[in-house]
Motif scaffolding. Sequence first.
Motif, PDB file in Angstrom:
ATOM      1  N   GLN A  58       0.781  -1.223  -0.011  1.00  0.00           N
ATOM      2  CA  GLN A  58      -0.087  -0.031   0.079  1.00  0.00           C
ATOM      3  C   GLN A  58       0.994   1.148  -0.020  1.00  0.00           C
ATOM      4  N   ASP A  59       1.742   1.415  -0.983  1.00  0.00           N
ATOM      5  CA  ASP A  59       2.800   2.510  -1.136  1.00  0.00           C
ATOM      6  C   ASP A  59       3.805   2.760  -0.148  1.00  0.00           C
ATOM      7  N   ASN A  60       3.623   1.733   1.090  1.00  0.00           N
ATOM      8  CA  ASN A  60       4.542   1.999   2.217  1.00  0.00           C
ATOM      9  C   ASN A  60       5.834   1.044   1.549  1.00  0.00           C
ATOM     10  N   ILE A  61       7.177   1.883   1.803  1.00  0.00           N
ATOM     11  CA  ILE A  61       8.311   1.021   1.503  1.00  0.00           C
ATOM     12  C   ILE A  61       8.883   0.038   2.798  1.00  0.00           C
ATOM     13  N   LEU A  62       8.580  -1.112   2.504  1.00  0.00           N
ATOM     14  CA  LEU A  62       9.058  -2.067   3.700  1.00  0.00           C
ATOM     15  C   LEU A  62      10.580  -2.280   3.769  1.00  0.00           C
ATOM     16  N   GLY A  63      11.153  -2.149   2.412  1.00  0.00           N
ATOM     17  CA  GLY A  63      12.522  -2.573   2.536  1.00  0.00           C
ATOM     18  C   GLY A  63      13.293  -2.330   1.079  1.00  0.00           C
ATOM     19  N   PHE A  64      14.642  -2.616   0.789  1.00  0.00           N
ATOM     20  CA  PHE A  64      14.907  -2.639  -0.625  1.00  0.00           C
ATOM     21  C   PHE A  64      16.140  -3.386  -0.902  1.00  0.00           C
ATOM     22  N   ILE A  65      16.444  -3.761  -2.052  1.00  0.00           N
ATOM     23  CA  ILE A  65      17.613  -4.652  -2.523  1.00  0.00           C
ATOM     24  C   ILE A  65      18.291  -3.693  -3.196  1.00  0.00           C
ATOM     25  N   SER A  66      19.847  -3.657  -3.480  1.00  0.00           N
ATOM     26  CA  SER A  66      20.291  -3.004  -4.433  1.00  0.00           C
ATOM     27  C   SER A  66      21.444  -3.849  -4.934  1.00  0.00           C
ATOM     28  N   LEU A  67      21.677  -3.809  -6.424  1.00  0.00           N
ATOM     29  CA  LEU A  67      22.472  -4.811  -7.402  1.00  0.00           C
ATOM     30  C   LEU A  67      23.280  -3.954  -7.965  1.00  0.00           C
ATOM     31  N   LEU A  68      24.847  -4.338  -7.888  1.00  0.00           N
ATOM     32  CA  LEU A  68      25.670  -4.003  -8.812  1.00  0.00           C
ATOM     33  C   LEU A  68      25.582  -4.887 -10.000  1.00  0.00           C
ATOM     34  N   ARG A  69      24.976  -4.439 -11.296  1.00  0.00           N
ATOM     35  CA  ARG A  69      24.592  -5.448 -12.372  1.00  0.00           C
ATOM     36  C   ARG A  69      26.057  -6.209 -12.815  1.00  0.00           C
ATOM     37  N   VAL A  93      15.323 -11.324  -2.291  1.00  0.00           N
ATOM     38  CA  VAL A  93      16.429 -12.213  -2.766  1.00  0.00           C
ATOM     39  C   VAL A  93      15.832 -13.060  -3.699  1.00  0.00           C
ATOM     40  N   ASP A  94      14.667 -13.758  -3.621  1.00  0.00           N
ATOM     41  CA  ASP A  94      14.141 -14.590  -4.648  1.00  0.00           C
ATOM     42  C   ASP A  94      13.798 -13.613  -6.034  1.00  0.00           C
ATOM     43  N   PHE A  95      13.535 -12.686  -5.816  1.00  0.00           N
ATOM     44  CA  PHE A  95      13.166 -11.779  -7.034  1.00  0.00           C
ATOM     45  C   PHE A  95      14.618 -11.659  -8.030  1.00  0.00           C
ATOM     46  N   LEU A  96      15.669 -11.339  -7.121  1.00  0.00           N
ATOM     47  CA  LEU A  96      16.782 -11.265  -7.943  1.00  0.00           C
ATOM     48  C   LEU A  96      17.269 -12.761  -8.572  1.00  0.00           C
ATOM     49  N   LYS A  97      17.204 -13.680  -7.636  1.00  0.00           N
ATOM     50  CA  LYS A  97      17.535 -15.259  -8.139  1.00  0.00           C
ATOM     51  C   LYS A  97      16.772 -15.459  -9.252  1.00  0.00           C
ATOM     52  N   GLN A  98      15.310 -15.046  -9.721  1.00  0.00           N
ATOM     53  CA  GLN A  98      14.765 -15.502 -10.629  1.00  0.00           C
ATOM     54  C   GLN A  98      15.665 -14.807 -12.109  1.00  0.00           C
ATOM     55  N   GLN A  99      16.207 -13.861 -11.796  1.00  0.00           N
ATOM     56  CA  GLN A  99      16.914 -13.149 -12.889  1.00  0.00           C
ATOM     57  C   GLN A  99      18.176 -13.484 -13.240  1.00  0.00           C
ATOM     58  N   TYR A 100      18.896 -14.154 -12.229  1.00  0.00           N
ATOM     59  CA  TYR A 100      20.320 -14.084 -12.458  1.00  0.00           C
ATOM     60  C   TYR A 100      20.676 -15.712 -11.972  1.00  0.00           C
ATOM     61  N   ASP A 101      21.912 -16.293 -12.599  1.00  0.00           N
ATOM     62  CA  ASP A 101      22.336 -17.289 -12.461  1.00  0.00           C
ATOM     63  C   ASP A 101      23.454 -17.447 -11.136  1.00  0.00           C
ATOM     64  N   GLN A 102      23.864 -15.916 -10.712  1.00  0.00           N
ATOM     65  CA  GLN A 102      24.659 -16.288  -9.641  1.00  0.00           C
ATOM     66  C   GLN A 102      24.765 -14.794  -9.051  1.00  0.00           C
ATOM     67  N   LEU A 103      24.728 -14.770  -7.743  1.00  0.00           N
ATOM     68  CA  LEU A 103      24.812 -13.542  -6.906  1.00  0.00           C
ATOM     69  C   LEU A 103      26.008 -13.518  -5.892  1.00  0.00           C
ATOM     70  N   HIS A 104      26.648 -12.489  -5.599  1.00  0.00           N
ATOM     71  CA  HIS A 104      27.635 -12.457  -4.890  1.00  0.00           C
ATOM     72  C   HIS A 104      27.299 -11.143  -3.831  1.00  0.00           C
ATOM     73  N   LEU A 105      27.986 -11.289  -2.727  1.00  0.00           N
ATOM     74  CA  LEU A 105      27.908 -10.306  -1.478  1.00  0.00           C
ATOM     75  C   LEU A 105      28.790 -10.341  -0.380  1.00  0.00           C
ATOM     76  N   ASN A 106      29.066  -9.241   0.148  1.00  0.00           N
ATOM     77  CA  ASN A 106      29.737  -9.061   1.260  1.00  0.00           C
ATOM     78  C   ASN A 106      29.096  -8.922   2.337  1.00  0.00           C
ATOM     79  N   VAL A 107      29.345  -9.517   3.502  1.00  0.00           N
ATOM     80  CA  VAL A 107      28.395  -9.258   4.850  1.00  0.00           C
ATOM     81  C   VAL A 107      29.462  -9.313   5.955  1.00  0.00           C
ATOM     82  N   TYR A 108      28.951  -8.639   7.075  1.00  0.00           N
ATOM     83  CA  TYR A 108      30.207  -8.363   8.300  1.00  0.00           C
ATOM     84  C   TYR A 108      29.940  -9.676   8.847  1.00  0.00           C
TER      85      TYR A 108
END
Length: 148
Positions: A58-69, A93-108
């Motif tokens: 309902q137009d409220n942003i609950l979160g976001f994901i950012s991708l360096l394509r 995450v599932d949204f991006l997994k549908q579009q890409y064959d691999q994803l990488h990230l750094n996390v503390y």
Amino acid sequence: MTIIQKAKPEDINPMLNIWLKASLKAHDFIPADYWKNQLIPMRDLYLPLSENYVIKEQDNILGFISLLRAENVLAALFIDPEQQGAGYGKSLVDFLKQQYDQLHLNVYADNTSAVGFYQKQGFQIISQGIDENTGQAELNMSWFRSSS
């Protein structure tokens, strides 16, 4: 109804608000001033470099994901702390997994809830390093679509 869509310019301030609240909560092992000082670089540098998607109800942003394509790097995943645990991060995450064959990230490494979350999403720890900005240990994690 929950929708995921490409972020619009008017989404930036709510995204920054979520980013700061969630960063302060998840990274209590880093001084709060560090995150506050990152707001402007986040707005002017990091978000514009990324492909950003928001999850909304309902137009409220609950979160976001950012991708360096170019490198398939999941650069950011932040859910409003009041909305965490409701499956929004998994949906993004599932949204991006549908579009890409691999994803990488750094996390503390000390952000154990995020490390566990990514492992549940099928990411594996590839290597460990040190974040130059904070001096904190960080894990390099990757997800690959299985060939089966």
